[in-house]
Each structure stands twice: as C-alpha cells, then as structure tokens.
Design an enzyme around this catalytic site. Sequence first.
Site, mmCIF file in Angstrom:
data_model
loop_
_atom_site.group_PDB
_atom_site.id
_atom_site.type_symbol
_atom_site.label_atom_id
_atom_site.label_comp_id
_atom_site.label_asym_id
_atom_site.label_seq_id
_atom_site.Cartn_x
_atom_site.Cartn_y
_atom_site.Cartn_z
ATOM 1 N N ASP A 25 -1.761 -34.462 -32.949
ATOM 2 C CA ASP A 25 -0.402 -34.437 -32.398
ATOM 3 C C ASP A 25 0.641 -34.783 -33.468
ATOM 4 O OD1 ASP A 25 -1.743 -34.046 -30.051
ATOM 5 O OD2 ASP A 25 -0.840 -35.729 -28.977
ATOM 6 N N HIS A 66 -3.561 -38.100 -35.000
ATOM 7 C CA HIS A 66 -2.210 -37.760 -35.459
ATOM 8 C C HIS A 66 -2.256 -37.405 -36.938
ATOM 9 C CE1 HIS A 66 -1.567 -40.236 -31.850
ATOM 10 N NE2 HIS A 66 -0.474 -39.485 -31.665
#
Length: 481
Positions: free
Chosen positions: A286, A441
């Site tokens: 993400d 991430h």
Amino acid sequence: MFSKKRKLVISIISISLAVVVLAAAFCAVFTAELELAVEGEENITVEALSEFSNPKATANVSVLGIKSPSNVNVSGKVDTSKKGSYTLTYNTGFLFKNKSLVRKVDVIDTIPPVIRTETENIYLDKGKTSITAKEVDVKYTAFDNFDQDITDKVEISVSGFVCSLTVSDSAGNTTIKNINIVPNDKKYPTLVLKGGTTHFVRVNSNYIEPGYSAKDNIDGNLTSKVVITSNVDTSKSGEYFVEYKVSDRSENTTKLVRKVIVYGSLNADSFSQVKPNGKTVYLTFDDGPGQYTEKLLGYLDQYGVKATFFVTNQFSKYQGLIKTIDQKGHTLGVHTLTHKWSIYKSEEAYYNDFNAMFDIIKTQTGKETNIFRFPGGTNNTISRSNRGIMTRLSNDMLSKGYIYFDWNVDCNDARLKTTQDIISSTISQIKNKQDSVVLMHDIKLSTVEAVPAIIEYGLANGYTFAPLDQNSPAVRFKPVN
C-alpha cells in the site's frame, strides 16, 4: 740649421704618436668590459658523501668592441664528507680591472636511516592479549649513511597491535618501522550471513550477494578480510554453494556456506526436495509508489515473484512507476489519490478520490482495474464519524463490479521499525494460514528489505506466491459502521 729643424720636427711627430698610442692604450684600459658567468643556480645544495663537481664558469673581456676569452680562477673548496655551508669564489681580470662571483654550496643529508629487524611479527605468550613497549623483545639495527650505526637511538612504542621502532639521524631524517603484534588468541571470529543460509535465484538472472559481516574479539571488524569462493552458475537450475572464510591475526579461521538454489520457475524441478504444500502467499503493498518501490521491484524480479500494489498519488514524482509495475506483470489496484481521511466525510468525497486515482492508473497503463483496497481497511475507525458509510461504500462498490481486499496477515510495519522484526512477524503469521494476504508498505525501507527473507522462507517451505485477481480468496473485514 736645416738639419736641426728637421730633427725637431721628427721629434715632435714621434712624441705626438707616442702620446696618441698612450692615449689609446689608456682609453682601452678604462673602457674594457669584463663578463663572468657560472652555470646553474647562484646557491646550490649537494647530498652529503656524494661527489661534488664544480659547475663550469666562463669569462670574456671586451676591448673596443673586440671580445676575447679570459681565464677564471676559483678559490674555495667543498668537502661533502662534512655537512655545512661552503663558499666558492670565481674571479677574472684584465690589466687593472677585476670581476668576481660568489657561490654558496650547502652540503646536506636527506637520506633517512634504515631499520632492520629479524621478524615482521611479535607473537605474544599464551593468554596475553597485549604488550607494553618495555616488554618488547625484538632484535634490530639502525644504520645511517652519514651517522653510521645509530641503533642506540631507536625508540620503541606500542599502539594497539602495532609495535613502532623510530629513529632519527643528526639531520632530522626519521624512519619508522612497524611490526605486527599477534596475540595468542584461541577465539574464532564471528561470521554472519545476511539474508540467511539459503538464497534463491531465478535462472538466467544475476546472483546478488546478500551480504555478510565478520568481527573478532581482538581484531575488531574483519568484514573486509572475508574471502569468498563460489560455484554459482545462474544459467542452469540446481543447487550451488558460496563459501565464506575469514581468519584473525592468530590464524583462527571461521567458515560458513550459503546454499544458492537457481530455479527455472516457482515449484520447478529444482525445488523437488520441497513439495508444494498448497498454501499461497499474496504480497500486497500500500501507499506507493515511492522512493523504495524500484528497489522492491528488483527484489521481486530476482525471485520471479509477482505481487499486488494498491497505489496512491501521494508522491507524484514516482507516478511513472505505476506503468513499470504493470509492465513487470504485477497487479495494480486503487488505494487512494491523497490518503487523506477526509475522503470518508461523504460518499461523494470518496468517489471523487477513487475515480481520480482510477484515471491515473488507466492513463499510465492503458488498462482499467477493478481491484481496490479501502484506506485503513474496511473496518477502519476513522470513518465512524459518518455512521454507516463503510457499509454503504462496500456494498455499492461490489454492485458496481469492483472487488476490494483487506488482509489477514499484517507485517506490522506501522509499529515495527527493524527489518528483522518485520520478517519474524510476517513469517509467524503465514505459517498458520492456507491463504495469506499480507499487508505491507513499499514506502518503508525496512519493509522492502524484509521481502527477500520472506520470499526465501516461503519458497523453501513449498509456498506459492501470487498476485491478487478477481478469483483470489475474498479476504475482507466486516465494516465497523
């Protein structure tokens, strides 16, 4: 009478001629010019004990425009066996005229002494790890070209594991000779392989050394002393080995071996010793693309693993990597344009944000995606101020043909700071799941650096890595409002 007059005239003429000759001679003496030149610099230096060759000197005398050579006399002597300053005087003359030049000659010593020792190493007695200058017992001599034997002028000092012998001659020329001090050390160096003892490389790709470090209780950091031998051939599938060897100054040697498995594809024959267990890992990233995304793509290429990227436009200068992600065969999904929580103030705010990011993906790749992830997940607490919005959004998006994914494995990089902690957290969770949708991430370097070890663990234990698509397991949270 006539005879007397004639004699008088002759006498007058003779006297006149004599006066003219004397006048000419007198004029020549006072108008004569002397030239004196010496080759080289005015002041010169000569190495002590060398042979001194007096540079050539020339002289000329010029009388009424006519130049003739003149002798040069040299006075003074240079003795190169003695250091000091000497003076040489060069002189030439003509009649009553003289000319002189003075040259200064310095005899100097610039050659440093020579120190000779019988050994290049000092070995300490058993149990000793240090030594003082007073304890040094080594035979040595010191000789200087000028001062001769100056052994008695040698000074000894010790710093760490180096013994220094220092001596200076009478001219200030200094020589330092270092001798290694080798402790009687029986402790072996510590050698650590970064990335584990098993490494996976896709066939026809480059083997990138994961790294290593070495240190010793006496010698300190020995990483630069590690010797590596390898038989890795990435052109063929199979098992290969890289050996790492490091020795300390006491010749204690540590060896480690890393196994390198070169594979043609996931679950290829090269993994015949590890049976696929039917479990799948979906790595999802993400909040990117960002400054570490390109590095992550390199790791994924190295292992032939495809992943899923839920992208944003938070870092617009990396927007071009969206196209790169698609070209490398990874799945792209919408995350959010801005990643600002104000998108949950209303459905309109959410859709405006979603559609803007959707359009960027389409512009970059020429393709539309129907996969997305809600910022903060479907069960985020930020949206609670707008009661029921997550229920409405999730139902509405599904009805429009979009598929959203949450996660059932959190690498915990929001709170964990070190790569090793992220590795341990992720592996401990995927061990217990059939299908693992991993939240990560790619804007965090520690997370990106954890990816190789997570992939290696999965490959070594029979896991399959895959990107999300519309047929992937629907891992979703229940909306909290």
